[in-house]
Design a protein around this motif. Structure first.
Motif, short mmCIF file in Angstrom:
data_model
loop_
_atom_site.label_atom_id
_atom_site.label_comp_id
_atom_site.label_asym_id
_atom_site.label_seq_id
_atom_site.Cartn_x
_atom_site.Cartn_y
_atom_site.Cartn_z
N ASP A 1 1.02 -1.11 -0.34
CA ASP A 1 0.06 0.06 -0.23
C ASP A 1 1.37 1.38 0.15
OD1 ASP A 1 -2.98 -0.93 0.11
OD2 ASP A 1 -2.23 -1.55 2.30
N TYR A 2 0.51 2.00 -1.17
CA TYR A 2 1.64 3.07 -1.18
C TYR A 2 0.64 4.38 -0.05
CZ TYR A 2 3.29 0.75 -4.67
OH TYR A 2 4.25 -0.30 -5.78
N ILE A 3 1.61 5.33 0.00
CA ILE A 3 0.89 6.78 0.88
C ILE A 3 1.00 8.19 -0.23
CG2 ILE A 3 1.88 8.60 2.32
CD1 ILE A 3 2.54 6.21 4.61
N PRO A 4 0.64 8.97 -0.17
CA PRO A 4 -0.60 8.94 0.09
C PRO A 4 -2.10 7.95 -0.56
CG PRO A 4 -1.00 10.59 -1.55
CD PRO A 4 0.44 9.84 -1.53
N GLN A 5 -1.55 7.70 -1.72
CA GLN A 5 -3.16 6.66 -2.36
C GLN A 5 -2.28 6.00 -3.34
OE1 GLN A 5 -4.32 9.73 -3.27
NE2 GLN A 5 -5.09 10.46 -1.31
N GLY A 6 -3.02 4.50 -3.16
CA GLY A 6 -2.39 3.08 -4.72
C GLY A 6 -1.91 2.32 -3.70
N SER A 7 -2.36 1.40 -4.10
CA SER A 7 -1.90 -0.58 -4.22
C SER A 7 -1.20 -0.98 -4.94
CB SER A 7 -2.54 -0.76 -3.07
OG SER A 7 -3.99 -1.29 -3.52
N SER A 8 -0.22 -2.13 -4.58
CA SER A 8 0.54 -2.84 -5.61
C SER A 8 0.12 -4.63 -5.81
CB SER A 8 1.19 -2.57 -7.12
OG SER A 8 2.43 -2.29 -5.39
#
Length: 266
Positions: free
Chosen positions: A67-74
């Protein structure tokens, strides 16, 4: 067909979807992006990819998720040949694939990946969420069998789907085979009830075994594009302006080009 050794053909499905929302204020935009980030976090995406692996009969060797900051994921999965739980069906009849709980075949080492991209217009009230999924397999099975499930896993306004067969394999006489199944359109792997919901365009290069289908939702209900309120809280003029803005965004994504028209300002 009888082959000389393993089936070396590589079949890759790229599934790209967009969700669109009109967010009037910064607070609405942040709330929408937070909702999307939770709805499609790495944990849920991993469950979706695990179901895809089950459908195509893959054995998951490794999972990398973030999960990435501030948004997004892979999420990336390395998969290998798994046990055959049902007799392989080599007919390759064009039809929608199964939903979970159906394992039909197996594949050799390959991968499944998903990446998400929340995004918003810097000045206008449009926010979008994009998810890109790639399913790459070796051997007999086509990853198109997972397409039906992927469509049901995402509530998409726009979908872009690519399928390509690469490489070659040989029959027992040494004759090269650059594709091992008949295919005329990706649409044949999409259920009728889904096809009825979308406007679709095909761009296919048959001699290169490249197939492309774009889909845009036909019905338009403004309430589906508002976050935290309904259209009856807007004036008729506001409803018209927001409808125009959202539909223009959908058209640009569907046709893949910027269209010269004004957007609705905050």
């Amino acid at each position: 067909m009888a082959l000389h050794g393993f089936n070396n053909l590589t079949k890759t499905l790229s599934f790209n979807m967009y969700d669109i929302c009109f967010t009037r204020t910064r607070e609405e935009r942040e709330a929408y992006l937070a909702y999307i980030d939770e709805q499609y976090n790495a944990e849920r995406l991993t469950k979706i990819l695990n179901a895809v692996a089950d459908i195509i009969g893959a054995h998951v060797l490794n999972v990398a998720k973030q999960d990435y900051i501030p948004q997004g994921s892979s999420v990336t999965m390395l998969v290998s040949e798994g046990p055959v739980e049902e007799a392989p069906d080599s007919s390759f009849e064009e039809s929608p694939g199964p939903l979970p709980d159906h394992v039909v075949m197996h594949l050799d080492k390959s991968h499944i990946t998903v990446h998400t991209y929340p995004e918003y217009h810097p000045d206008e009230g449009i926010s979008t969420f994009r998810a890109d999924i790639d399913v790459s397999t070796c051997g007999e099975i086509s990853p198109l069998k997972a397409l039906n499930y992927l469509i049901h896993s995402f509530d998409a306004d726009i979908m872009t789907i690519d399928y390509r067969v690469r490489g070659f394999t040989r029959d027992t006489s040494g004759y090269k085979l650059f594709i091992d199944h008949e295919i005329s359109s990706i649409q044949n792997y999409i259920p009728d009830q889904v096809r009825d919901r979308y406007q679709m365009i095909d761009v296919n290069v048959y001699q290169e075994h490249i197939f492309h289908t774009k889909c845009k939702l036909r019905a338009f209900d403004l309430n589906n594009y508002l976050f935290g309120y309904t259209k009856d809280q807007l004036s008729v003029e506001e409803q018209k302006e927001i409808t125009r803005s959202v539909q223009w965004e959908m058209d640009e994504l569907f046709y893949g080009t910027n269209m010269d028209a004004p957007f609705t300002a905050n």
